[in-house]
Enzyme design. Structure first.
Site, mmCIF file in Angstrom:
data_model
loop_
_atom_site.group_PDB
_atom_site.id
_atom_site.type_symbol
_atom_site.label_atom_id
_atom_site.label_comp_id
_atom_site.label_asym_id
_atom_site.label_seq_id
_atom_site.Cartn_x
_atom_site.Cartn_y
_atom_site.Cartn_z
ATOM 1 N N GLN A 139 0.996 -1.173 -0.114
ATOM 2 C CA GLN A 139 0.066 0.177 0.062
ATOM 3 C C GLN A 139 0.942 1.375 0.108
ATOM 4 O O GLN A 139 1.598 1.464 0.900
ATOM 5 C CB GLN A 139 -0.895 0.068 1.117
ATOM 6 N N HIS A 281 -11.618 4.389 5.231
ATOM 7 C CA HIS A 281 -10.387 4.305 6.056
ATOM 8 C C HIS A 281 -10.632 3.715 7.395
ATOM 9 O O HIS A 281 -10.162 4.455 8.374
ATOM 10 C CB HIS A 281 -9.472 5.775 5.885
#
Length: 393
Positions: A139, A281
């Site tokens: 990521q 998130h």
């Protein structure tokens, strides 16, 4: 009672959460458990799963069920992977290496965060040591210093990481009040408050103080407040052009994480993303954001009407196997788990992650049988609906 026996008494992710809370000092636990501002976004996300109504089919042969899926053109043993999480060795000193070991053993992908506390090369190597077919992803936050972004991309590629997940919902760090109020720093500082917290959590502190110092393997700056670290790194000027620049420099599958509107889903798909993640998130950035599960059907419908082949994934708020199946029934190709994995890690390191995955596997297989489906491809909108509320997300 040894650790395996204690973990066997955890029957849900909620049980693992309670075990994690008992083992871990308040600051570290709250970093994992908390969200932004008033934590409305994470409550909305979880409420949307609670609002799911299943519509089972009966008189179906479900003696054998298969929870495997294809994601990014390759098989995964279960319809979820481990999401990127930062500061992971703060939760347990086995950190990302414990997580990738459990993921590889279960045949599911593991994602290493830019904010990870294990090196890219070590995570990839550890996964392959467990299984030659281990799937590791990296990521990326697009840094202000673009050269550092390229350096990380090159390291991920050289290590054999399969996919790049670019997180796009962090122009600045969210305000996480639990962390601010606890004065959390990385690594944890020995203050009168933290010294007092040692008393009920001696095993955690012993691990932290006697193992390799906590540091962020991808960062130069590895100490100080979390907020200061975020502000020195994240770039509020990132645009779609930067995503196209990343795509030119990465030859593998590209995933974009942090989609919260149909319009942005279309833009990202049109820009060539292989997958996008409908995500808030974990509720840790913008408070009062939409519930990803409620947004999911609109995103899927819009992309399919345009003929897009971009995969649609979902994260935020997943705590049960039923949550995962609800997302798949509403059109998600795949899901990611964050807190659910970290609760297991905090409760028992690698063995705790194994237990978290096994709990979700068992719930998925049982719910598939109760819904009357033997393959995930049989799930459809006919199997699920969302209760209507007066407040629309």
């Amino acid at each position: 009672m040894n650790l395996r026996e204690r973990l066997a008494h955890a029957h849900t992710i909620g049980d693992l959460r309670r075990a994690a809370q008992r083992r871990t000092p308040r600051g570290a636990f709250n970093y994992t458990d908390g969200a932004a501002d008033d934590e409305i976004s994470i409550r909305r996300a979880r409420q949307s799963f609670a609002d799911v109504v299943f519509h089972p089919s009966v008189l179906r042969d479900v003696a054998t069920v298969n929870p495997a899926v294809a994601v990014l053109g390759q098989p995964a043993g279960l319809p979820f992977g481990i999401a990127p999480t930062g500061f992971t060795r703060l939760m347990h000193t086995e950190g990302e290496l414990g997580g990738v070991s459990a993921a590889a053993a279960a045949g599911i992908p593991f994602t290493l965060s830019t904010m990870g506390t294990a090196a890219i090369e070590d995570v990839a190597r550890t996964g392959r040591s467990i299984s030659a077919s281990a799937r590791t992803w990296f990521q990326l936050y697009i840094w202000k210093d673009r050269a550092r972004s390229i350096e990380l991309i090159q390291r991920a590629a050289a290590s054999g990481m399969e996919a790049l997940i670019v997180t796009v919902d962090v122009p600045v760090g969210g305000r996480r009040l639990r962390d601010i109020r606890s004065g959390m720093t990385v690594p944890p500082a020995l203050t009168p408050r933290t010294i007092m917290e040692m008393l009920p959590h001696p095993a955690w502190w012993f691990d932290v103080l006697t193992t390799e110092p906590l540091a962020f393997s991808s960062l130069d700056q590895s100490t100080g407040s979390i907020r200061a670290l975020f502000e020195s790194m994240f770039d509020p000027s990132v645009t779609l052009e930067d995503l196209e620049w990343i795509k030119q420099n990465w030859r593998g599958p590209l995933v974009v994480k942090g989609i919260q509107t149909v319009g942005d889903a279309v833009r990202v798909a049109d820009a060539g993303a292989d997958a996008l993640v409908v995500s808030t998130h974990g509720g840790r950035q913008l408070d009062r954001a939409p519930a990803p599960l409620a947004l999911l059907p609109k995103v899927v419908s819009s992309l399919r009407e345009r003929g897009s082949r971009t995969e649609v994934w979902l994260d935020t708020g997943i705590m049960t196997g039923a949550d995962i199946l609800a997302a798949i029934a509403l059109g998600a190709n795949f899901t990611l788990i964050g807190r659910a994995y970290l609760y297991g890690l905090m409760a028992g390191g690698r063995l705790g992650v194994d237990r978290a995955i096994e709990i979700l596997r068992s719930e998925i297989e049982r719910t598939m049988r109760l819904l009357g489906v033997s393959e995930l491809s049989q799930l459809s909108h006919d199997h699920v609906s969302l209760m209507q509320r007066s407040d629309s997300f």
